[in-house]
Enzyme design. Structure first.
Site, short mmCIF file in Angstrom:
data_model
loop_
_atom_site.label_atom_id
_atom_site.label_comp_id
_atom_site.label_asym_id
_atom_site.label_seq_id
_atom_site.Cartn_x
_atom_site.Cartn_y
_atom_site.Cartn_z
N HIS A 10 59.11 14.51 41.54
CA HIS A 10 57.92 14.55 40.68
C HIS A 10 57.47 16.00 40.56
CE1 HIS A 10 54.01 13.63 38.96
NE2 HIS A 10 54.44 12.38 38.78
N ASP A 62 58.11 5.60 39.10
CA ASP A 62 59.09 5.02 38.18
C ASP A 62 60.12 4.17 38.93
OD1 ASP A 62 58.18 6.30 35.69
OD2 ASP A 62 58.77 8.14 36.70
#
Length: 438
Positions: A326, A374
């Site tokens: 991320h 995700d």
């Protein structure tokens, strides 16, 4: 070592607080959180940066002041409220209302606040929103959105259908150009309700008007969305996990799709156009489309022993491992941790969880970046048996809440967001009528 708060640090640097946090995101400053969760900065580091001045060789960043979402070390805060705590206690509709209206009565009271929830407001984790405006869509608009899908391929991914649906819903809404906050919130309710109810039920033939469509469909957004994405009935625990996913994904400060949505809103685009702008960016594999990549990754791991080969092949091809790493949460995304925990609690011993854990173990063995939300979203859709691309659809429905909250700020601000390029091409030619040439 002296630690100072954000306001003091910004004052010493002579910048706005938003610029201070931009320096953090660029690695120019470090911060930690105090016991009260306030951001703290090391005074010596601030003084050294102040003496150097603004870093050279770096173009100035676009900094937008916003009261919607702050990013913490591992999670977002919606108007000051911990998104993870909201995912455990509040439903999607209540969180959307909070983002749009900042009405404290929309949410459960924070822990330790001593405040009782407002009478008749709030929402149980598995019940419908109480005491708030109904999330319904006009019958004619809903039928038009269903009819518009008649010629679409039956195996079209949900995100592609969503763009068609929103276009038709917008064209059918005569109130879409009213941009005051109350009107935009009302449009948001109609938009989300129509979007979800116009999607075909999972396992059905391509959507077509049946003559008995009910405006708004009734029930929570999460429950209605489940029926569109999964052919199996929802267990209470898995439906609660879907609800939590919607809350966790409702906003994430100036993510790429949100920046695009804000630019559209600054040009006074109507809420439907704002959402379509956000959707155009969200589907990219580096943004909301990452969950679809993670779904496909898990599909390849047909049994736990396949995880090593699947990850090794992707690395050999030079591909990213979708669902890991991320740009903000370098040490792990707490949203993904919570959502994955909810999926495990909802389906203990599920065979697809073993494959999910095998992928996590292999990634950690290789010291690759930590999993993010995700990957957890892909685990939810895989364990639940949802249709391909369901994660993207969940992401899109959730993020509409955030896009419209940011749009409201731009409508109120009333000026066009105009970015400037740092030109690196050949020198421009002189115009033939330039006085300097004659």
């Amino acid at each position: 070592m002296e630690w100072i708060d954000a306001a003091t640090a910004a004052e010493r640097l002579g910048v706005k607080p938003a610029t201070l946090y931009a320096y953090v995101s660029r690695g120019l400053l470090t911060r930690r959180h105090g016991e009260d969760r306030r951001s703290l900065f090391e005074a010596g580091e601030i003084e050294r940066l102040a003496r150097r001045g603004r870093p050279r060789g770096q173009p100035p960043e676009l900094v937008i002041e916003s009261g919607v979402t702050a990013l913490g070390l591992d999670r977002p805060y919606y108007r000051g409220r911990d998104a993870l705590a909201l995912a455990r206690t509040a439903g999607f509709e209540a969180v959307a209302e909070w983002l749009w209206t900042a009405d404290p009565g929309a949410l459960p009271a924070p822990r330790g606040s001593g405040r009782a929830p407002a009478a008749g407001r709030g929402r149980s984790r598995d019940g419908a929103l109480r005491g708030a405006a109904a999330w319904t869509c006009d019958r004619d608009a809903l039928r038009a959105a269903i009819e518009a899908q008649r010629g679409l391929p039956a195996d079209l991914l949900p995100l592609d259908r969503i763009q068609v649906i929103i276009t038709v819903l917008g064209a059918s809404d005569s109130l879409r150009h009213q941009l005051d906050p109350a009107s935009v919130a009302a449009t948001g309710r109609r938009l989300v309700a129509g979007l979800v109810d116009a999607l075909p039920r999972a396992g059905d033939a391509p959507a077509r008007p049946s003559g008995d469509e009910k405006p708004g469909g009734g029930g929570s957004v999460a429950g209605r969305l489940w029926a569109r994405l999964c052919p199996r009935p929802a267990t209470p625990a898995l439906l609660s996990a879907l609800e939590a996913a919607l809350v966790l994904l409702a906003d994430h400060e100036l993510a790429a799709s949100t920046l695009a949505a804000r630019v559209a809103a600054s040009a006074r685009a109507d809420p439907y156009a704002v959402v379509l702008t956000g959707l155009g960016v969200l589907g990219g594999p580096l943004h909301g489309g990452a969950s679809y990549g993670a779904e496909r990754l898990l599909d390849e791991v047909t049994e736990p022993g396949r995880a090593t080969r699947v990850i090794a092949d992707r690395i050999r091809r030079g591909e990213r491992i979708p669902g890991f790493g991320h740009s903000v949460y370098k040490n792990g995304d707490a949203r993904g941790e919570l959502l994955l925990a909810l999926v495990r609690e909802a389906a203990p011993g599920h065979e697809r969880l073993a494959a999910t854990q095998a992928v996590l173990d292999e990634v950690r063995r290789r010291r690759l970046p930590e999993r993010n939300v995700d990957f957890a979203l892909a685990a939810l859709t895989t364990v639940a048996g949802m249709v391909p691309g369901a994660g993207e659809a969940i992401f899109a429905v959730a993020r509409i809440a955030g896009w419209l909250a940011h749009a409201m700020e731009e409508y109120e601000r009333g000026s066009l967001l105009r970015l400037r390029a740092s030109y690196t091409g050949p020198p421009p030619e002189r115009a033939t009528d330039d006085p300097a040439t004659t």
